[in-house]
Design an enzyme around this catalytic site. Structure first.
Site, short mmCIF file in Angstrom:
data_model
loop_
_atom_site.label_atom_id
_atom_site.label_comp_id
_atom_site.label_asym_id
_atom_site.label_seq_id
_atom_site.Cartn_x
_atom_site.Cartn_y
_atom_site.Cartn_z
N ARG A 175 42.01 41.04 35.01
CA ARG A 175 41.98 40.94 33.65
C ARG A 175 43.15 40.12 33.21
O ARG A 175 44.16 40.26 33.52
CB ARG A 175 41.94 42.37 33.06
N GLY A 210 46.00 40.85 46.93
CA GLY A 210 46.75 40.89 45.43
C GLY A 210 47.62 42.20 45.26
O GLY A 210 47.95 42.73 46.51
N VAL A 253 36.95 49.14 44.06
CA VAL A 253 38.09 48.98 42.91
C VAL A 253 37.69 47.84 41.90
O VAL A 253 38.18 47.69 40.83
CB VAL A 253 39.54 48.88 43.35
N THR A 254 37.12 46.93 42.46
CA THR A 254 36.94 45.65 41.80
C THR A 254 36.36 46.03 40.20
O THR A 254 35.12 46.64 40.20
CB THR A 254 36.12 44.62 42.37
N ASN A 255 36.75 45.39 39.08
CA ASN A 255 36.23 45.61 37.94
C ASN A 255 34.91 44.85 37.72
O ASN A 255 35.02 43.42 38.11
CB ASN A 255 37.18 45.69 36.60
N GLY A 293 41.27 42.02 49.71
CA GLY A 293 41.90 41.51 48.63
C GLY A 293 43.59 41.92 48.70
O GLY A 293 43.95 42.97 48.77
N VAL A 304 46.94 44.96 43.74
CA VAL A 304 46.33 46.13 44.05
C VAL A 304 46.19 46.32 45.45
O VAL A 304 46.50 47.50 46.16
CB VAL A 304 44.95 46.23 43.40
N HIS A 329 34.13 53.47 33.83
CA HIS A 329 35.52 53.11 33.83
C HIS A 329 35.49 51.89 32.73
O HIS A 329 35.69 50.83 33.18
CB HIS A 329 35.80 52.62 35.07
N ARG A 385 46.10 58.92 33.81
CA ARG A 385 46.63 58.53 32.56
C ARG A 385 46.69 59.36 31.66
O ARG A 385 47.58 59.61 30.96
CB ARG A 385 45.77 57.01 32.15
#
Length: 308
Positions: free
Chosen positions: A83, A12, A119-121, A10, A14, A176, A152
């Protein structure tokens, strides 16, 4: 001595940022792969042309051919649909499930000894899919969850107290998603329990903000989701494998009886080293914390049950 090889699936935001972190940390040579022709090649070339300025020696290539990923030591799977405002991570379930399954099958074909970082949601479900599709042992497949969620939470605490980010230690357990469980009782600032430094109402607000941390960024960006913190978090996990650091990190790991749960991925603290998830650490949870963790894990199970 042969360099380590890292594949990032990927190209993108990320994925490309993961490649940048991997190069900056000198973790090894990097393959950036994507279905879109030209995108991984262009970003890889751009990153490699930064090497003389930034001082790293990683060779970075972009490709659309999985044959170029052969014999990878670590594979980071970021491929999938991002998202948009109003979407939950779970809304991505059916779209991304098929992508993760197909990617995993290709990776296994060329890198049967790799460690898979997901990592993919929705991450916990994607990790489950990759684990089942790969046939790998449980220690070799795990997902990004608590490292990012904890980062975070730690950020909000550090800003509230005006202290160094490094001095805040915390764990976030569970899936997550919106049911994640920030562990206030296990949160310390310079060794001092955070509950002695921040009033309960402020802490509760920070817990809720951590749960909604990804959505907050999505709402700002409008057309994308977070990528700096997620990519930094997953490359910390990769570094622990490649350098056998044996750090205790909260990751989405496959449970086999830990916390009374089995056959599911959930964010839990684990020792991450050269053999991947080397040990899952079971915290002593009170009834309220355990109930929250159960609720979070049940949300993951519910999503798994929706898979076709």
């Amino acid at each position: 001595m042969k360099r380590k090889k890292i594949t990032i699936v990927g190209a993108g935001n990320v994925g490309a940022t993961c490649a940048h972190w991997a190069a900056a940390k000198e973790l090894g040579d990097i393959v950036l792969i994507d279905v879109a022709e030209g995108i991984p090649q262009g970003k890889a070339l751009d990153l490699m042309e930064a090497a003389p300025v930034e001082g790293y020696d990683s060779v970075i290539i972009g490709t659309n051919d999985y044959a170029d990923t052969a014999d990878s030591d670590v594979v980071v799977i970021t491929a999938g649909v991002a998202r948009k405002p109003g979407m939950s991570r779970d809304d991505l379930l059916n779209i991304n499930a098929g992508i993760v399954r197909k990617v995993t099958e290709e990776i296994v074909k060329y890198s049967p000894n790799a460690y898979l970082l997901i990592v993919t949601n929705p991450v916990d479900v994607s990790a489950y899919i990759a684990y089942k599709a790969s046939g790998f042992s449980a220690n070799r497949v795990f997902g990004l969850s608590g490292v990012l969620d904890s980062a975070r939470f730690r950020t909000f605490i550090a800003r509230e107290l005006n202290v160094s980010f490094e001095d805040v230690i915390s764990f976030v357990l569970g899936g997550h998603g919106d049911d994640m469980v920030p562990m206030v009782r296990y949160t310390y600032v310079g060794g001092i329990p955070v509950e002695k430094l921040i009033p309960t109402d402020r802490l509760e607000a920070m817990v809720e903000r951590a749960r909604k941390g990804g959505a907050e960024i999505v709402n700002y960006l409008k057309t994308g989701s977070a990528y700096y913190a997620p990519s930094a978090s997953v490359m910390q996990m990769a570094e622990c494998i490649l350098k056998d650091k044996k750090r205790i990190l909260p990751v989405s790991a496959f449970l086999q009886g830990e916390y009374g749960e089995s056959d599911v991925f959930s964010g839990v603290p684990a020792i991450i080293g050269g053999d991947g998830v080397e040990k899952i650490i079971e915290l002593d949870l009170d009834d309220e914390e355990m109930a929250a963790l159960r609720k979070s894990i049940n949300s993951v199970r519910n999503n798994i049950s929706k898979l076709g």
